[in-house]
Write a protein that holds these residues in place. Sequence first.
Motif, short mmCIF file in Angstrom:
data_model
loop_
_atom_site.label_atom_id
_atom_site.label_comp_id
_atom_site.label_asym_id
_atom_site.label_seq_id
_atom_site.Cartn_x
_atom_site.Cartn_y
_atom_site.Cartn_z
N ILE A 1 -26.70 -72.90 -53.29
CA ILE A 1 -25.66 -72.88 -54.49
C ILE A 1 -26.57 -73.32 -55.63
CG2 ILE A 1 -23.70 -73.40 -55.62
CD1 ILE A 1 -22.10 -73.49 -53.04
N PHE B 1 -18.86 -77.55 -56.34
CA PHE B 1 -18.47 -76.34 -55.45
C PHE B 1 -17.12 -75.93 -55.58
CE2 PHE B 1 -22.30 -77.64 -52.25
CZ PHE B 1 -23.09 -77.50 -53.36
N LEU C 1 -19.65 -68.90 -57.63
CA LEU C 1 -20.60 -69.27 -56.62
C LEU C 1 -21.66 -67.88 -56.65
CD1 LEU C 1 -18.61 -70.34 -53.52
CD2 LEU C 1 -19.84 -71.84 -55.30
#
Length: 310
Positions: free
Chosen positions: A55, A243, A41
């Motif tokens: 992101i 993610f 990340l």
Amino acid sequence: MKTQADIYTRVTDKIIADLEHGARPWAKPWRGGHASTRITLPVRAKGVPYRGINILLLWGEALEKGYQSNRWMTFKQALELGANVRKGEHGSLVVYASKITKEEEKDGGEVTEHEIAFMKGYTVFNVEQIDNLPDGYRHEPIADAYPSGAPLPLIEYAETFFAKTGATICHGGNQAFYAPGLDVVQLPPAEAFHDVEGYESTKAHEIVHWTSNYTRLNRQLGKRFGDEAYAAEELIAEMGAAFLCSQLGISPETRADHASYLDHWLKILKADKKAIFTAASHAQRACDYLFALQDAKPTDETLVAERVTN
């Protein structure tokens, strides 16, 4: 100064352009030929990870401009560290969303409070654009710890992570899906996948769907997305899985069977400039929910330690 409407438009137009070229922004980092290490990340100056739409924005910027570091900071933060952004460097857009409370007095003298949502954009620079940074700001411990092509010994950890969610996962057949009525995640047998990361990333995708159940996050998209609600849920699951995989050390698989959603996603984004922000927010919320079901969220140091000891 860019208005809030400008920010929605700039971000959405960028993602639409990617999709029109057949690239899914949430999958781009893993498809880049320069990516020689595990994707992580993006983080702020002090190492705090970015969330949601940011992101996607910073993954895309890093890939497009070839940055290997995942750390970003503002011009002011660089100056405070005694560093300087190199002349001619261009920053990258990130957004900040919050709410302010406003008091309103009615005719009878009664004072009420209500919240007003707002969003603003600001500019950050990758540390590779900055000179004279103190030691430690360019060093990426996870990226440096493992050579290109090294196997990721994190699958056992991923299995433990998924088990702790409490989701019912069944194996059999040749399709992967979440069945809301039965509240069951269905996957083909692990040996049916071309590699173990494909299996784990598919499980991550379906587990994000699992969070939509009314007993969990109660994700009801019909009011916002209408007939495109199913496609919007797939968009959330794809981003949520990306993610999640970045935090579990897994390369997410871009599933060919989801190419059919491309036109639907473009339709959603072109009709509503806020849609990608909403979808990214739901994806982030799903990840937060899944990590909340664990005993403790892993830190980067934990991941390194597990790689070293396994």
